[in-house]
Design an enzyme around this catalytic site. Structure first.
Site, short mmCIF file in Angstrom:
data_model
loop_
_atom_site.label_atom_id
_atom_site.label_comp_id
_atom_site.label_asym_id
_atom_site.label_seq_id
_atom_site.Cartn_x
_atom_site.Cartn_y
_atom_site.Cartn_z
N ASP A 93 0.89 -1.44 0.02
CA ASP A 93 0.00 0.15 0.00
C ASP A 93 0.98 0.97 0.15
O ASP A 93 1.97 0.99 0.23
CB ASP A 93 -0.73 0.07 1.45
N GLY A 218 -11.31 4.91 -0.11
CA GLY A 218 -12.23 5.58 0.65
C GLY A 218 -13.41 5.18 0.92
O GLY A 218 -14.57 6.31 1.11
N ASP A 268 -8.19 -6.80 1.41
CA ASP A 268 -7.06 -7.24 2.14
C ASP A 268 -8.18 -6.57 3.79
O ASP A 268 -8.76 -5.45 3.71
CB ASP A 268 -6.07 -5.93 2.39
N CYS A 306 -14.66 -26.28 11.92
CA CYS A 306 -13.55 -25.54 11.16
C CYS A 306 -12.65 -27.36 11.41
O CYS A 306 -12.54 -27.60 12.90
CB CYS A 306 -12.97 -24.58 12.08
N CYS A 308 -9.07 -26.57 11.33
CA CYS A 308 -7.81 -25.30 11.55
C CYS A 308 -7.39 -26.04 12.98
O CYS A 308 -7.11 -27.06 13.92
CB CYS A 308 -8.21 -23.74 11.85
N CYS A 311 -8.62 -25.78 16.16
CA CYS A 311 -10.13 -26.30 16.38
C CYS A 311 -9.96 -27.62 16.28
O CYS A 311 -10.77 -28.18 17.47
CB CYS A 311 -10.53 -26.31 15.42
N HIS A 337 -6.56 -19.28 14.03
CA HIS A 337 -9.00 -19.92 13.72
C HIS A 337 -8.90 -18.85 12.43
O HIS A 337 -9.78 -19.09 11.74
CB HIS A 337 -9.29 -20.31 15.14
ZN LIG Z 1 -10.74 -22.95 13.91
#
Ligand SMILES: [Zn+2]
Length: 373
Positions: A93, A218, A268, A306, A308, A311, A337
């Site tokens: 950026d 903006g 983002d 989930c 991940c 989890c 997570h």
């Molecule tokens: Zn998770």
């Protein structure tokens, strides 16, 4: 301009598309989400984890890196990719947002912006040219032009002036790039607040100069949601179809889904990572504030659906304990997570566009109340 973007599938019910942004450090499959790594690191996670969670690119901030460690040091290390050891695409950026939000006394001139460092008060002058030079020295894959952004609300007259300055700076950037060509992609940032005539003017003027992609800047800075969405929808119809579109700093899943339907390709936001560190966790059935006492003995994972690492291995009770004890592991496990949650949704978005079922995905996610704003 380089041919850097190809559309690979289009949704028949909306303007959503999947595509590939080709960069010097590999492809970015869109719609994509860029985790924010302003200082060259996604807070709390090593790059390998960020990558394994499915991030295709990260976002760094020119302003922050210019202040610390300084561009000279990064250049000595051969650029930002080798300095931070992230071999995949990086978007930088320009720092416009940080200049105006962190340094309220910024003075805008035709040839740039003068402001005081938010760290030590030292005077700094950024021109459109040196912002490009900084990003050329960083060697990022996608660089953003310096723009002039006003807070919400601002008068229409002031926003008109911001559009004029943003275009003026874009012209200066183009002249600089003609003298200092680069293989890096250069994207313009459209301003105009919530005034469609000004926003369209900003887009038209940037499109006339010609850049590799266009960002909507903006927005998401406090304006009413209906007006925000109107700008995204109308901009989506107005911008050139065969170039990538980027909605800067927007992180609510509902807004992301709607923007994807308008043809936005890149997003983002600090939302998943910052919320993780604050102990707010996203789940398929709503947000969890892990410090709440009701999780003290809760054996369940954050989200039973989930997959991940967090989890699969840890209970809400343990995560609450880590948060309460201010253990570093709390930020790490929570960020794993939340980032997984976001990147997984983006993967589902790409898959659903390809199978022409984005509408169903949107309904199922929104019905699950993934977030309340
Ligand atoms: Zn998770």
């Amino acid at each position: 301009m380089k041919k850097s973007f190809e559309i690979t599938a289009s949704d028949s019910h909306s303007a959503a598309r999947t595509g590939i942004i080709h960069t010097a450090h590999g492809p970015i499959h869109t719609p994509a989400f860029a985790p924010v790594a302003s200082q060259g690191a996604v807070k709390a996670l090593p790059h390998s984890m960020v990558k394994n969670l499915g991030a295709q690119l990260i976002l760094v901030n020119s302003y922050h890196l210019y202040l610390r460690p300084g561009i000279k040091i990064i250049k000595k290390f051969g650029g930002i990719h080798s300095f931070i050891s992230w071999p995949s695409p990086i978007l930088s950026d320009s720092g416009g947002f940080q200049i105006y939000s962190l340094t309220p006394l910024a003075r805008i001139k035709n040839d740039g912006v003068e402001f005081s460092s938010h760290l030590d008060g030292n005077k700094i002058f950024f021109s459109p040219e040196n912002i490009i030079q900084i990003q050329q020295d960083l060697g990022t894959d996608i660089m953003m032009l310096l723009d002039y952004l006003l807070p919400y609300p601002s008068s229409k007259k002031d926003i008109q002036e911001a559009v004029r300055v943003t275009t003026q700076w874009a012209k200066r950037s183009r002249i600089f790039l003609q003298k200092n060509p680069t293989s890096q992609l250069v994207w313009g940032i459209c301003q105009g607040g919530i005034h469609w005539d000004l926003r369209r003017q900003s887009m038209d003027e940037l499109m006339d100069i010609g850049f590799d992609g266009y960002a909507l800047g903006g927005l998401g800075i406090g304006e009413p949601k209906t007006q925000f969405m109107e700008m995204v929808e109308r901009s989506g119809s107005h911008l050139p179809k065969h170039q990538p579109r980027y909605l800067m700093g927007i992180g609510y899943i509902k807004d992301i889904l709607r923007a994807v339907e308008c043809g936005v390709d890149l997003f983002d936001c600090v939302l998943p990572t910052r919320n993780a560190r604050n102990g707010t966790l996203f789940t398929s059935t709503g947000k969890i504030v892990i410090k709440n006492k009701k999780y003290e003995k809760d054996r369940r994972p954050i989200d039973k659906g989930c997959s991940c690492y967090t989890c699969k291995n840890f209970s809400r009770a343990y995560l609450r304990h880590l948060y309460e004890r201010q253990e570093i592991g709390s930020a790490i496990l929570n960020t794993i997570h939340n980032l997984h949650f976001y990147l997984d949704i983006f993967q589902k978005i790409r898959q659903s566009i390809q199978s022409n079922s984005l509408g169903q995905l949107k309904c199922s996610i929104i019905n699950e109340k993934v977030e309340e704003e």
